[in-house]
Enzyme design. Sequence first.
Site, mmCIF file in Angstrom:
data_model
loop_
_atom_site.group_PDB
_atom_site.id
_atom_site.type_symbol
_atom_site.label_atom_id
_atom_site.label_comp_id
_atom_site.label_asym_id
_atom_site.label_seq_id
_atom_site.Cartn_x
_atom_site.Cartn_y
_atom_site.Cartn_z
ATOM 1 N N GLU A 36 0.817 -1.209 0.000
ATOM 2 C CA GLU A 36 0.000 0.000 0.000
ATOM 3 C C GLU A 36 0.853 1.261 0.000
ATOM 4 O O GLU A 36 0.503 2.259 -0.634
ATOM 5 C CB GLU A 36 -0.958 0.002 1.202
ATOM 6 C CG GLU A 36 -2.037 -1.071 1.147
ATOM 7 C CD GLU A 36 -2.937 -0.943 -0.074
ATOM 8 O OE1 GLU A 36 -3.062 0.181 -0.608
ATOM 9 O OE2 GLU A 36 -3.508 -1.960 -0.497
ATOM 10 N N GLN A 41 1.824 6.409 -4.511
ATOM 11 C CA GLN A 41 2.181 7.352 -5.571
ATOM 12 C C GLN A 41 2.732 6.631 -6.803
ATOM 13 O O GLN A 41 3.444 7.230 -7.601
ATOM 14 C CB GLN A 41 3.249 8.335 -5.049
ATOM 15 C CG GLN A 41 2.840 9.116 -3.829
ATOM 16 C CD GLN A 41 1.832 10.200 -4.134
ATOM 17 O OE1 GLN A 41 1.564 10.504 -5.290
ATOM 18 N NE2 GLN A 41 1.262 10.799 -3.106
ATOM 19 N N GLY A 80 10.808 7.096 -6.320
ATOM 20 C CA GLY A 80 10.448 8.459 -5.967
ATOM 21 C C GLY A 80 9.713 8.550 -4.639
ATOM 22 O O GLY A 80 9.458 7.541 -3.981
ATOM 23 N N TYR A 119 -6.134 6.271 4.674
ATOM 24 C CA TYR A 119 -6.248 5.314 3.570
ATOM 25 C C TYR A 119 -5.456 4.045 3.850
ATOM 26 O O TYR A 119 -5.981 2.930 3.728
ATOM 27 C CB TYR A 119 -5.759 5.933 2.260
ATOM 28 C CG TYR A 119 -5.451 4.869 1.226
ATOM 29 C CD1 TYR A 119 -6.474 4.186 0.586
ATOM 30 C CD2 TYR A 119 -4.138 4.501 0.952
ATOM 31 C CE1 TYR A 119 -6.199 3.170 -0.325
ATOM 32 C CE2 TYR A 119 -3.851 3.496 0.040
ATOM 33 C CZ TYR A 119 -4.884 2.836 -0.598
ATOM 34 O OH TYR A 119 -4.621 1.828 -1.476
ATOM 35 N N ASP A 137 -8.938 6.355 -1.831
ATOM 36 C CA ASP A 137 -7.783 6.852 -2.559
ATOM 37 C C ASP A 137 -8.256 7.624 -3.788
ATOM 38 O O ASP A 137 -9.458 7.867 -3.956
ATOM 39 C CB ASP A 137 -6.838 5.709 -2.945
ATOM 40 C CG ASP A 137 -7.429 4.785 -4.006
ATOM 41 O OD1 ASP A 137 -8.641 4.903 -4.331
ATOM 42 O OD2 ASP A 137 -6.683 3.932 -4.520
ATOM 43 N N CYS A 191 -13.104 3.298 -14.625
ATOM 44 C CA CYS A 191 -13.442 4.721 -14.466
ATOM 45 C C CYS A 191 -12.147 5.530 -14.375
ATOM 46 O O CYS A 191 -11.854 6.185 -13.367
ATOM 47 C CB CYS A 191 -14.303 4.909 -13.219
ATOM 48 S SG CYS A 191 -15.102 6.536 -13.105
ATOM 49 N N CYS A 201 -19.523 0.472 -19.078
ATOM 50 C CA CYS A 201 -19.594 0.633 -17.618
ATOM 51 C C CYS A 201 -20.916 0.098 -17.075
ATOM 52 O O CYS A 201 -21.995 0.497 -17.547
ATOM 53 C CB CYS A 201 -19.443 2.105 -17.252
ATOM 54 S SG CYS A 201 -19.594 2.415 -15.478
#
Length: 347
Positions: A36, A41, A80, A119, A137, A191, A201
Amino acid sequence: MDPKLFNRQLLKWHKSHPRPMPWLGLSDPYKIWVSEIILQQTRVEQGWNYYLNFTEKFPTIRALAEASQDSVLKQWEGLGYYSRARNLHATAKEVSVNLYGKFPDKHEEMLKLKGVGPYTAAAIASFAYDLPYAVLDGNVFRVLSRYFGIHTPIDSTKGKKVFAKLAQKLLSKEHPADYNQAIMDFGATQCVPKNPDCEKCPFQEDCVAYRDDLIDLLPIKEKKLKKRTRFFQYLIFNQGDQVWIRKRVEKDIWQGLYTFPLIETKGMIDQRELLKNKNFAQLLSTGQASIAQVSRPFSQQLTHQKIHGVFFEIQLSQPKEDFPEDWKLIPRNQLADYAFPRIIDLY
C-alpha cells in the site's frame, strides 16, 4: 442508490475483471502495508517488481527494522517520494522495538504509526483483518464523485468528510476486503481519469457524470499545485579512479539519497560561467582542476518540481582532502552500491 445494489454490481464487475497482483489474497499485515505504501504514488505496473524485490530483501518487519537506511533507500531507488521509504523504515523500527515485532491489528492503533494515514490504515485493516473500514484513494474519489455527481472539492476539509462518510456507507460489511479491492480496481481500470469507456460501464445508467456530461470535470480539486523549476550543476570531482559524492541530509527533495556535489543556479550555465561561480571558486581554484567534459542537459519531472541538471566531469590535478566533511570519496566502480536520484542514473 441502494448500497447493497451498488455492492452487488461492483462485486459482479470485479469477478469478471480479475486483476492479478502479487499481494492479493495475503493476510500478512507487513506485506500489505509495504504494497500500500508503494502504491500511494506509484502505478501497479511500476510497483510490482519493486514490491517483489523489497519483500525478498526485507521479508519481515524485523528484517526491515534491522536494515540500514542506505540499504532501504537503495531498494527504493527509482520509485520516488523517498519519504515513504524513510517512514517505512522508521515505523518498522518502532513496531519491532515497542510492539515486539507485531503489527497492530486495531485501526486506531495503525493510525498512530508514522506514515500510516486513513487510507493506508483502512487498507491494512480490511485486507489483513477483514475489518469494515472503507478505503478512500484517488480512484475511489473519482468513482464516487462521478457516479453521485459530487462537486465538493476532494481536497477540501468538507470534501474529505463527505466522501469518507459516503464511502463508509457503501462499504460491504460482510466482504470489506473484496469491496475495497473492487472499487479501487474499478477506478484504476474502468473509471479512469481520461477517456473512460463509459459504454461498457455497468453503472452507466445511474451515473450522474455520464448523464450530465461531467466526466471531464469530476472530481474537482480546490487547490492547484504550484510547480517550480530548478537548475542543478553537478560537479563530478574525479580523483584518479575515485570520485566524490555526498548524502543529501537537508529537508529537500531526495533526502537520504546520494548525489554528486552540486551548485544550484537560477538557470543553466556553461563551463565559462561555472569557472566564474563564487561557490565553485570556494571549493577549489581553477589551477587545481580542469573540466574534462560537460554533459548535455538532463531533466526529471517530479510532482511539484522540474529538475534540470548538467554534469561537469572535473579532473583533479592533485589529491585533495579539504572538501566539506559530509563529502565521501569512493571508487568510481562502486557507485552502483549507492542510491541516487533518477536524474543521475540518466547520466
